[in-house]
Design an enzyme around this catalytic site. Structure first.
Site, PDB file in Angstrom:
ATOM      1  CG  HIS A  63      -5.619  -2.288  -0.436  1.00 53.49           C
ATOM      2  ND1 HIS A  63      -4.775  -1.744  -1.376  1.00 53.49           N
ATOM      3  CD2 HIS A  63      -5.229  -1.771   0.756  1.00 53.49           C
ATOM      4  CE1 HIS A  63      -3.927  -0.915  -0.787  1.00 53.49           C
ATOM      5  NE2 HIS A  63      -4.175  -0.928   0.507  1.00 53.49           N
ATOM      6  CG  ASP A 121      -6.222  -2.331  -4.349  1.00 58.23           C
ATOM      7  OD1 ASP A 121      -7.030  -1.706  -3.624  1.00 58.23           O
ATOM      8  OD2 ASP A 121      -5.008  -2.425  -4.099  1.00 58.23           O
ATOM      9  CB  SER A 130      -0.955   0.001   1.195  1.00 53.08           C
ATOM     10  OG  SER A 130      -1.887   1.039   1.098  1.00 53.08           O
TER      11      SER A 130
END
Length: 268
Positions: free
Chosen positions: A246, A214, A161
């Site tokens: 994600h 995602d 991330s």
């Protein structure tokens, strides 16, 4: 997307519905996404010998996690890299300082730099000044390890991330590193920053992995990475994972292990 509920049990929820009902719940969502894969990873039995262990050079893997997570929560990742090449690897899972985060209405949480909006798209605002401050901290960690005797070619910076910070850290470092691995990340600065990349830094290979499902950092944000790196003259291997949201999958980590192994410099 995985999140932790009151009873500390893991369950799957839709990111969009979470954000609609409670934007602050983003913290719990990100917290669980990086480590849930451990529950499903099957043990791998890899052989090693004293000879192969002695030939393994000292290496360093720096792991940067996502918004609201913590370094210790990600440490189980290192137990999955069981090849003999990693016997002399030092792992570091630093914790980010608490900072106000714009996309969570200014709530303070562990964060390497500010995020303006969720989901992150290819056109989301860039928090360049914040990112550059965080890069200084990452460079200090790398410098310390290199000073301790690790060959920069055996230094690998990985990030989930906040893979955006991984990208910035390796491309602005004054030396070529072993590699940078970006998971569900995005380009954190504008193309004008390319002229500031040291020539040696451009030789650092990049692995970019992104889930096509995602909904936090959109796949389009990841897709914008390779063209940007190509413009900068940086080698990038981009891998798309259908159906992955994600989070990090077993498949991604297994590939990362082999990717790093092929780039490790043997001890002389």
């Amino acid at each position: 997307m995985y999140c932790r509920t009151k009873g500390s049990a893991w369950r799957t929820r839709d990111m969009h519905s979470i954000l609609l009902t409670n934007p602050i719940a983003l913290l719990a969502v990100i917290l669980g996404s990086t480590i849930i894969f451990i529950l499903f990873l099957q043990p791998r039995h890899l052989s090693s010998s004293p000879k192969s262990d002695s030939m393994a050079a000292r290496s360093f893997v720096l792991w940067l996690y996502g918004l609201g997570d913590s370094g210790p929560a990600n440490e189980p990742i290192k137990t999955l890299f069981r090849s003999s090449e990693f016997r002399n690897t030092k792992w570091s899972f630093p914790s980010a300082p608490e900072n106000p985060v714009t996309c969570n209405y200014g709530m303070r949480m562990p964060s390497w730099f500010d995020i303006q909006e969720i989901p992150v798209t290819a056109d989301s605002p860039k928090a360049e000044s914040d990112v550059l401050k965080a890069v200084q901290n990452v460079h200090a960690m790398i410098d310390k390890e290199v000073a301790a005797g690790t060959d920069p070619n055996n230094v690998f910076v990985c990030g989930f991330s906040r893979g955006a910070l991984t990208l910035a850290s390796v491309l602005l470092y004054p030396k070529k590193l072993g590699g940078g691995a970006v998971f569900s990340g995005w380009v954190p600065f504008n193309s004008s920053m390319i002229e500031k990349f040291p020539e040696d830094a451009k030789k650092t290979p990049i692995l970019w992995s992104h889930g096509m499902a995602d909904r936090t950092v959109l796949f389009e944000a990841g897709q914008a990475g390779p063209p940007f790196l190509q413009q900068a003259g940086v080698t990038c291997e981009f891998k798309a994972y259908p159906g992955l949201g994600h989070s990090i999958s077993n498949e991604e980590l297994q590939f990362l292990e082999s990717w790093i192994k092929t780039r490790l410099q043997s001890s002389s």
